[in-house]
Motif scaffolding. Structure first.
Motif, PDB file in Angstrom:
ATOM      1  N   GLY A  51      37.870  30.953  20.043  1.00 61.29           N
ATOM      2  CA  GLY A  51      38.201  29.938  21.033  1.00 61.29           C
ATOM      3  C   GLY A  51      39.570  29.326  20.838  1.00 61.29           C
ATOM      4  N   MET A  52      40.271  29.703  19.763  1.00 61.11           N
ATOM      5  CA  MET A  52      41.595  29.126  19.505  1.00 61.11           C
ATOM      6  C   MET A  52      42.576  29.441  20.628  1.00 61.11           C
ATOM      7  N   LEU A  53      42.401  30.612  21.259  1.00 64.24           N
ATOM      8  CA  LEU A  53      43.328  31.006  22.316  1.00 64.24           C
ATOM      9  C   LEU A  53      43.088  30.278  23.632  1.00 64.24           C
ATOM     10  N   ASP A  54      41.912  29.712  23.808  1.00 67.74           N
ATOM     11  CA  ASP A  54      41.559  29.151  25.116  1.00 67.74           C
ATOM     12  C   ASP A  54      42.537  28.086  25.608  1.00 67.74           C
ATOM     13  N   PRO A  55      42.823  27.026  24.826  1.00 66.62           N
ATOM     14  CA  PRO A  55      43.775  26.024  25.320  1.00 66.62           C
ATOM     15  C   PRO A  55      45.191  26.558  25.437  1.00 66.62           C
ATOM     16  N   ILE A  56      45.536  27.526  24.603  1.00 62.76           N
ATOM     17  CA  ILE A  56      46.869  28.128  24.669  1.00 62.76           C
ATOM     18  C   ILE A  56      47.021  28.927  25.954  1.00 62.76           C
ATOM     19  N   ARG A  57      45.993  29.740  26.252  1.00 63.51           N
ATOM     20  CA  ARG A  57      46.017  30.526  27.493  1.00 63.51           C
ATOM     21  C   ARG A  57      46.063  29.610  28.717  1.00 63.51           C
ATOM     22  N   ALA A  58      45.280  28.531  28.677  1.00 65.86           N
ATOM     23  CA  ALA A  58      45.258  27.598  29.805  1.00 65.86           C
ATOM     24  C   ALA A  58      46.628  26.965  30.023  1.00 65.86           C
ATOM     25  N   SER A  59      47.287  26.589  28.932  1.00 62.36           N
ATOM     26  CA  SER A  59      48.624  25.991  29.045  1.00 62.36           C
ATOM     27  C   SER A  59      49.617  26.988  29.629  1.00 62.36           C
ATOM     28  N   LEU A  60      49.550  28.216  29.169  1.00 62.50           N
ATOM     29  CA  LEU A  60      50.467  29.239  29.668  1.00 62.50           C
ATOM     30  C   LEU A  60      50.230  29.520  31.152  1.00 62.50           C
ATOM     31  N   GLN A  61      48.966  29.633  31.537  1.00 59.16           N
ATOM     32  CA  GLN A  61      48.650  29.915  32.940  1.00 59.16           C
ATOM     33  C   GLN A  61      49.046  28.750  33.845  1.00 59.16           C
ATOM     34  N   GLU A  62      48.942  27.538  33.326  1.00 56.30           N
ATOM     35  CA  GLU A  62      49.351  26.358  34.110  1.00 56.30           C
ATOM     36  C   GLU A  62      50.823  26.437  34.493  1.00 56.30           C
ATOM     37  N   TYR A  63      51.616  27.064  33.633  1.00 50.36           N
ATOM     38  CA  TYR A  63      53.056  27.167  33.888  1.00 50.36           C
ATOM     39  C   TYR A  63      53.454  28.539  34.430  1.00 50.36           C
ATOM     40  N   GLY A  64      52.484  29.250  34.994  1.00 50.26           N
ATOM     41  CA  GLY A  64      52.805  30.456  35.740  1.00 50.26           C
ATOM     42  C   GLY A  64      52.853  31.749  34.954  1.00 50.26           C
ATOM     43  N   PHE A  65      52.346  31.738  33.724  1.00 46.51           N
ATOM     44  CA  PHE A  65      52.339  32.963  32.940  1.00 46.51           C
ATOM     45  C   PHE A  65      51.092  33.792  33.254  1.00 46.51           C
ATOM     46  N   ALA A  66      51.288  35.082  33.510  1.00 49.00           N
ATOM     47  CA  ALA A  66      50.175  36.030  33.594  1.00 49.00           C
ATOM     48  C   ALA A  66      49.958  36.565  32.182  1.00 49.00           C
ATOM     49  N   VAL A  67      48.764  36.350  31.640  1.00 45.81           N
ATOM     50  CA  VAL A  67      48.521  36.597  30.215  1.00 45.81           C
ATOM     51  C   VAL A  67      47.673  37.854  30.003  1.00 45.81           C
ATOM     52  N   THR A  68      48.149  38.744  29.169  1.00 42.65           N
ATOM     53  CA  THR A  68      47.397  39.898  28.676  1.00 42.65           C
ATOM     54  C   THR A  68      47.218  39.733  27.177  1.00 42.65           C
ATOM     55  N   VAL A  69      45.982  39.884  26.689  1.00 43.52           N
ATOM     56  CA  VAL A  69      45.705  39.693  25.262  1.00 43.52           C
ATOM     57  C   VAL A  69      45.387  41.033  24.612  1.00 43.52           C
ATOM     58  N   PHE A  70      46.114  41.340  23.561  1.00 40.34           N
ATOM     59  CA  PHE A  70      45.791  42.478  22.696  1.00 40.34           C
ATOM     60  C   PHE A  70      45.267  41.897  21.384  1.00 40.34           C
ATOM     61  N   ASP A  71      43.978  42.138  21.085  1.00 40.89           N
ATOM     62  CA  ASP A  71      43.382  41.500  19.915  1.00 40.89           C
ATOM     63  C   ASP A  71      42.818  42.501  18.907  1.00 40.89           C
ATOM     64  N   ASP A  72      43.387  43.702  18.867  1.00 41.98           N
ATOM     65  CA  ASP A  72      42.896  44.735  17.957  1.00 41.98           C
ATOM     66  C   ASP A  72      43.667  44.790  16.631  1.00 41.98           C
ATOM     67  N   VAL A  73      44.485  43.776  16.355  1.00 42.51           N
ATOM     68  CA  VAL A  73      45.259  43.790  15.113  1.00 42.51           C
ATOM     69  C   VAL A  73      44.329  43.654  13.910  1.00 42.51           C
ATOM     70  N   VAL A  74      44.599  44.437  12.878  1.00 41.02           N
ATOM     71  CA  VAL A  74      43.838  44.385  11.629  1.00 41.02           C
ATOM     72  C   VAL A  74      44.820  44.250  10.476  1.00 41.02           C
ATOM     73  N   ALA A  75      44.308  43.905   9.297  1.00 33.08           N
ATOM     74  CA  ALA A  75      45.155  43.836   8.110  1.00 33.08           C
ATOM     75  C   ALA A  75      45.714  45.218   7.794  1.00 33.08           C
ATOM     76  N   ASP A  76      46.925  45.253   7.228  1.00 41.44           N
ATOM     77  CA  ASP A  76      47.591  46.525   6.918  1.00 41.44           C
ATOM     78  C   ASP A  76      47.546  47.457   8.124  1.00 41.44           C
ATOM     79  N   PRO A  77      48.077  47.024   9.265  1.00 39.12           N
ATOM     80  CA  PRO A  77      47.891  47.776  10.509  1.00 39.12           C
ATOM     81  C   PRO A  77      48.494  49.174  10.466  1.00 39.12           C
ATOM     82  N   PRO A  78      47.755  50.168  10.961  1.00 41.06           N
ATOM     83  CA  PRO A  78      48.276  51.539  11.072  1.00 41.06           C
ATOM     84  C   PRO A  78      49.135  51.687  12.320  1.00 41.06           C
ATOM     85  N   GLU A  79      49.833  52.808  12.395  1.00 42.50           N
ATOM     86  CA  GLU A  79      50.723  53.064  13.531  1.00 42.50           C
ATOM     87  C   GLU A  79      49.978  53.026  14.863  1.00 42.50           C
TER      88      GLU A  79
END
Length: 388
Positions: A51-79
């Motif tokens: 839920g940490m992203l919820d207020p951030i996304r809301a703030s961005l959308q309020e100012y006209g940002f179209a938001v796409t979220v990529f949330d597949d990042v892991v530790a020591d990320p591979p190529e």
């Protein structure tokens, strides 16, 4: 007459904003930074689902940002993580990138900002200054106080079973960085300790580096260490302490700027094989190797350790050697009080793996050359044995 200043260069992101709760008004901030409005947020699943992203996304959308979220990042990320992140961004027509999270998320964000519009494949970017052309606007918002990745120009990727490669380029510096320590309040004590010690390693190694140590990185490193050493235990024991959280996040940031310009050395070189083989968090591996490397470097770095002792312990009339030894003891005691694991055996590293780790550490010569004392394979093995 003072000594002449040796030529040096110092690079860092375009702007830094420090504001408690600032992430909740990111839309207002970012709308004034650039015109791009199709934003790719790079983060991990925990942060997205918490839920940490919820207020951030809301703030961005309020100012006209179209938001796409990529949330597949892991530790020591591979190529593959970078490639899929950039592919999603291109598919959605994203023209700006926001890295939100720990070091891995911010590292992936750097490369995504390049690959969204790059004509180069990822394989051509590895090494130093291989990135050509331009990238889309890049904003970094850390949620841990440790890596300093928000202000560095390097991304490390896992390229094989245990091997890693780096992309180093001025184009990886963010355009804007926001430090909102409120985002770090939920960080557990052990992670707070490991990431905080990681940042302290950055400051110490930048200050004692053999080749690119310079007056400006020294200023950043000293102030970083003052903030980190003075607040680490409080942040671990009382995670809601605003002053401690703010000091830790700013300290980690300053340490990041220091080591981005005066690179790290043997602690990191010996930490990387531990992460590659046993999938231990980067901050923890640095914490495990810090004590042994500090003791090794005493023969050459004692005058500098004595200077850092004054930073973290206050002035003293004690001689250089005694003061340097007191600094090493102080750091060890601080790590003990933070609650971070101190021995390789405590994190289930097998003793018979130490020779293998020592061999792999020799692949990190780009870091080992910065160390005050030369580290060969036999020395690396002794350091791992000391840490065991």
């Amino acid at each position: 007459m003072t000594n002449a200043i040796k030529p040096f260069a110092f690079q860092t992101p375009g702007s830094l904003t420090v504001e408690w709760g600032g992430a909740q008004r990111l839309g207002a901030l970012m709308s004034g930074w650039f015109e791009a409005r199709r934003l790719l947020i790079v983060t991990d699943k925990f942060l997205n689902e918490s839920g940490m992203l919820d207020p951030i996304r809301a703030s961005l959308q309020e100012y006209g940002f179209a938001v796409t979220v990529f949330d597949d990042v892991v530790a020591d990320p591979p190529e593959a993580i970078v490639e899929s992140c950039a592919a999603l961004g291109r598919e959605q027509g994203c023209d700006a990138v926001l890295g939100l999270g720990g070091g891995s998320s911010m590292d992936i964000a750097k490369l995504a900002a390049v690959l969204l519009i790059a004509e180069q494949p990822l394989s051509d970017l590895y090494g130093i200054d291989k990135v050509k052309g331009v990238r889309v606007p890049l904003v970094q918002v850390p949620t841990t106080a440790g890596t300093g990745s928000e202000v560095t120009n390097i991304t490390i990727l896992t390229t094989g079973e245990t091997t890693k490669m780096g992309v180093v380029s001025p184009r990886l510096y963010a355009d804007h960085v926001l430090l909102d320590a409120q985002l770090t309040v939920g960080l557990p004590p052990v992670q707070t300790a490991a990431t905080g010690i990681d940042a302290m390693v950055h400051a110490i190694e930048a200050y004692t580096g053999r080749h690119k140590k310079n007056p400006l990185s020294d200023v950043f490193a000293r102030e970083a260490l003052r903030l980190l050493a003075g607040n680490l235990v409080t942040a671990c024991q009382d995670g809601s302490n605003r002053a401690a959280r703010e000091a830790m996040l700013l300290g980690a940031n300053l340490a990041g700027q220091a080591f981005s310009n005066s690179p790290v050395a043997a602690v990191h070189a010996l930490a990387y094989p531990l992460g590659g083989h046993f999938h231990l968090p980067h901050g923890l591996t640095n914490a495990l190797m810090l004590g042994p490397v500090l003791r090794l470097n005493m023969t050459e770095a004692a005058p500098l350790y004595a200077e850092l002792a004054d930073v973290v312990m206050g002035p003293s009339d004690e001689g250089t050697q005694g003061r340097a030894a007191a600094f090493v003891d102080f750091i060890g005691d601080l790590m003990d009080r933070s609650g971070a694991p101190r021995r390789l055996r405590d994190v289930d590293v097998p003793q018979d793996s130490l020779p293998m780790l020592a061999r792999d550490a020799m692949l990190q010569m780009r870091l080992l050359v910065n160390n005050p004392v030369e580290v060969d394979e036999a020395t690396a093995l002794r350091l791992y044995q000391d840490a065991y």
